[in-house]
Design an enzyme around this catalytic site. Structure first.
Site, PDB file in Angstrom:
ATOM      1  N   LYS A 188       0.840  -1.197   0.000  1.00 22.05           N
ATOM      2  CA  LYS A 188       0.000   0.000   0.000  1.00 22.05           C
ATOM      3  C   LYS A 188       0.885   1.262   0.000  1.00 22.05           C
ATOM      4  O   LYS A 188       2.100   1.172   0.246  1.00 22.05           O
ATOM      5  CB  LYS A 188      -0.905  -0.026   1.234  1.00 22.05           C
ATOM      6  CG  LYS A 188      -1.897  -1.199   1.255  1.00 22.05           C
ATOM      7  CD  LYS A 188      -2.771  -1.136   2.508  1.00 22.05           C
ATOM      8  CE  LYS A 188      -3.792  -2.260   2.536  1.00 22.05           C
ATOM      9  NZ  LYS A 188      -4.700  -2.148   3.726  1.00 22.05           N
ATOM     10  N   PHE A 220     -15.193   2.926   7.544  1.00 22.30           N
ATOM     11  CA  PHE A 220     -13.826   3.286   7.139  1.00 22.30           C
ATOM     12  C   PHE A 220     -13.641   3.278   5.623  1.00 22.30           C
ATOM     13  O   PHE A 220     -12.558   3.575   5.129  1.00 22.30           O
ATOM     14  CB  PHE A 220     -12.809   2.329   7.791  1.00 22.30           C
ATOM     15  CG  PHE A 220     -13.045   0.863   7.480  1.00 22.30           C
ATOM     16  CD1 PHE A 220     -12.508   0.291   6.334  1.00 22.30           C
ATOM     17  CD2 PHE A 220     -13.811   0.069   8.323  1.00 22.30           C
ATOM     18  CE1 PHE A 220     -12.726  -1.047   6.021  1.00 22.30           C
ATOM     19  CE2 PHE A 220     -14.031  -1.282   8.033  1.00 22.30           C
ATOM     20  CZ  PHE A 220     -13.492  -1.835   6.880  1.00 22.30           C
ATOM     21  N   ARG A 256      -1.784 -14.625   3.221  1.00 23.13           N
ATOM     22  CA  ARG A 256      -2.502 -13.948   4.312  1.00 23.13           C
ATOM     23  C   ARG A 256      -1.771 -14.150   5.635  1.00 23.13           C
ATOM     24  O   ARG A 256      -1.680 -13.241   6.448  1.00 23.13           O
ATOM     25  CB  ARG A 256      -3.932 -14.493   4.432  1.00 23.13           C
ATOM     26  CG  ARG A 256      -4.847 -14.121   3.290  1.00 23.13           C
ATOM     27  CD  ARG A 256      -5.342 -12.713   3.346  1.00 23.13           C
ATOM     28  NE  ARG A 256      -6.251 -12.460   4.435  1.00 23.13           N
ATOM     29  CZ  ARG A 256      -6.973 -11.343   4.557  1.00 23.13           C
ATOM     30  NH1 ARG A 256      -6.891 -10.388   3.642  1.00 23.13           N
ATOM     31  NH2 ARG A 256      -7.763 -11.164   5.583  1.00 23.13           N
ATOM     32  N   THR A 264      -5.645  -8.290  10.015  1.00 25.52           N
ATOM     33  CA  THR A 264      -6.034  -6.963   9.537  1.00 25.52           C
ATOM     34  C   THR A 264      -5.575  -5.887  10.527  1.00 25.52           C
ATOM     35  O   THR A 264      -5.035  -4.854  10.138  1.00 25.52           O
ATOM     36  CB  THR A 264      -7.572  -6.891   9.356  1.00 25.52           C
ATOM     37  OG1 THR A 264      -7.960  -7.929   8.452  1.00 25.52           O
ATOM     38  CG2 THR A 264      -7.997  -5.547   8.820  1.00 25.52           C
ATOM     39  N   ASN A 281      -1.731  -0.392   7.513  1.00 23.11           N
ATOM     40  CA  ASN A 281      -1.199  -1.752   7.744  1.00 23.11           C
ATOM     41  C   ASN A 281      -0.384  -2.296   6.569  1.00 23.11           C
ATOM     42  O   ASN A 281      -0.249  -3.498   6.388  1.00 23.11           O
ATOM     43  CB  ASN A 281      -2.314  -2.705   8.191  1.00 23.11           C
ATOM     44  CG  ASN A 281      -3.385  -2.881   7.130  1.00 23.11           C
ATOM     45  OD1 ASN A 281      -3.273  -2.334   6.028  1.00 23.11           O
ATOM     46  ND2 ASN A 281      -4.413  -3.647   7.438  1.00 23.11           N
ATOM     47  N   HIS A 319      -1.735  -5.451   1.249  1.00 26.60           N
ATOM     48  CA  HIS A 319      -3.009  -6.123   0.954  1.00 26.60           C
ATOM     49  C   HIS A 319      -2.736  -7.521   0.418  1.00 26.60           C
ATOM     50  O   HIS A 319      -1.762  -7.736  -0.301  1.00 26.60           O
ATOM     51  CB  HIS A 319      -3.794  -5.336  -0.110  1.00 26.60           C
ATOM     52  CG  HIS A 319      -4.941  -6.133  -0.674  1.00 26.60           C
ATOM     53  ND1 HIS A 319      -6.177  -6.182  -0.055  1.00 26.60           N
ATOM     54  CD2 HIS A 319      -5.027  -6.952  -1.753  1.00 26.60           C
ATOM     55  CE1 HIS A 319      -6.969  -7.005  -0.746  1.00 26.60           C
ATOM     56  NE2 HIS A 319      -6.298  -7.477  -1.787  1.00 26.60           N
TER      57      HIS A 319
HETATM   58  N1  UDP Z   1      -9.577  -1.212   7.693  1.00 33.07           N
HETATM   59  C1  UDP Z   1      -9.673  -0.126   8.533  1.00 33.07           C
HETATM   60  N2  UDP Z   1     -10.486  -0.202   9.634  1.00 33.07           N
HETATM   61  C2  UDP Z   1     -11.184  -1.330   9.942  1.00 33.07           C
HETATM   62  C3  UDP Z   1     -11.071  -2.445   9.075  1.00 33.07           C
HETATM   63  C4  UDP Z   1     -10.256  -2.349   7.962  1.00 33.07           C
HETATM   64  O1  UDP Z   1      -9.053   0.912   8.280  1.00 33.07           O
HETATM   65  O2  UDP Z   1     -11.896  -1.362  10.955  1.00 33.07           O
HETATM   66  C5  UDP Z   1      -8.716  -1.137   6.498  1.00 33.07           C
HETATM   67  C6  UDP Z   1      -7.430  -1.926   6.683  1.00 33.07           C
HETATM   68  O3  UDP Z   1      -6.371  -1.166   6.129  1.00 33.07           O
HETATM   69  C7  UDP Z   1      -7.676  -3.188   5.882  1.00 33.07           C
HETATM   70  C8  UDP Z   1      -8.576  -2.681   4.767  1.00 33.07           C
HETATM   71  O4  UDP Z   1      -9.395  -1.688   5.402  1.00 33.07           O
HETATM   72  O5  UDP Z   1      -6.468  -3.757   5.412  1.00 33.07           O
HETATM   73  C9  UDP Z   1      -9.465  -3.734   4.142  1.00 33.07           C
HETATM   74  O6  UDP Z   1     -10.225  -4.367   5.143  1.00 33.07           O
HETATM   75  P1  UDP Z   1     -10.350  -5.941   5.187  1.00 33.07           P
HETATM   76  O7  UDP Z   1     -11.381  -6.277   6.224  1.00 33.07           O
HETATM   77  O8  UDP Z   1     -10.552  -6.481   3.811  1.00 33.07           O
HETATM   78  O9  UDP Z   1      -8.918  -6.387   5.771  1.00 33.07           O
HETATM   79  P2  UDP Z   1      -7.706  -7.139   5.044  1.00 33.07           P
HETATM   80  O10 UDP Z   1      -8.294  -8.143   4.092  1.00 33.07           O
HETATM   81  O11 UDP Z   1      -6.878  -6.091   4.362  1.00 33.07           O
HETATM   82  O12 UDP Z   1      -6.941  -7.792   6.161  1.00 33.07           O
HETATM   83 MG    MG Z   2      -9.674  -7.879   2.576  1.00 37.02          MG
END
Ligand code: UDP
Ligand code: MG
Length: 160
Positions: free
Chosen positions: A20, A68, A96, A102, A123, A126
């Site tokens: 990212k 968000f 993953r 996450t 974080n 992706h």
């Molecule tokens: N995110 C956030 N707040 C939240 C959940 C997610 O800012 O409460 C952001 C975080 O950067 C995450 C992205 O949104 O990586 C996508 O969310 P997802 O649930 O798909 O998580 P990921 O698959 O990236 O672990």
């Molecule tokens: Mg995701």
């Protein structure tokens, strides 16, 4: 030999990974690529690119409506990111695991998020969450012609 062909045919799984904009700014591109290379996975496509909010709304379509969502889309469009496709045995699930949770605070040391990040909205990386979303994401981010089909000489030392 039978086991080898079995591993080779299963090793065609692909995932979409992205460093990212925060990961790019913090100089973590090389480290993240390196972890997947060293593990034995095969790089199939890669580009540094700043994408539109519209593109990211498609990428994160499943999260539309989350509080968000808008902030996430704006942040992801705020600078260049590195989009990649990696291939190998169980690469979606393993990818993953290599990323971590996450929430970086729930991510174990040794994972990318656990080693380099603290806050959920920063974080670093992706990774596709299933083989099905990987297919969709790869299609969204790459033209078929940009996915390199090649053999890695190393594979005989990675797969038994
Ligand atoms: N995110 C956030 N707040 C939240 C959940 C997610 O800012 O409460 C952001 C975080 O950067 C995450 C992205 O949104 O990586 C996508 O969310 P997802 O649930 O798909 O998580 P990921 O698959 O990236 O672990
Ligand atoms: Mg995701």
């Amino acid at each position: 030999f039978a086991a080898f062909s079995r591993a080779m045919s299963k090793s065609g799984e692909r995932t979409f990974l992205a460093v990212k904009p925060d990961g790019v700014q913090r100089g973590l591109v090389g480290d993240i690529i390196s972890r997947f290379e060293k593990r034995g996975y095969k790089l199939v496509a890669l580009k540094l690119q700043q994408v539109s909010e519209d593109h990211l709304r498609k990428h994160y379509a499943d999260l539309k409506g989350k509080p968000f969502f808008e902030g996430l889309v704006k942040f992801m469009a705020s600078g260049p990111l590195v989009a990649m496709v990696w291939e190998g045995l169980d690469v979606v699930k393993q990818g993953r695991a290599m990323l971590g949770e996450t929430n970086p605070l729930a991510s174990k040391p040794g994972s990318i998020r656990g080693d380099y990040s603290i806050d959920m909205g920063r974080n670093i990386c992706h990774g596709s969450d299933s083989v099905e979303s990987a297919k969709k994401e790869i299609e969204l981010w790459f033209d078929a012609k940009d996915l390199c089909d090649y053999k890695k000489a190393n594979d005989v030392w990675v797969y038994e």
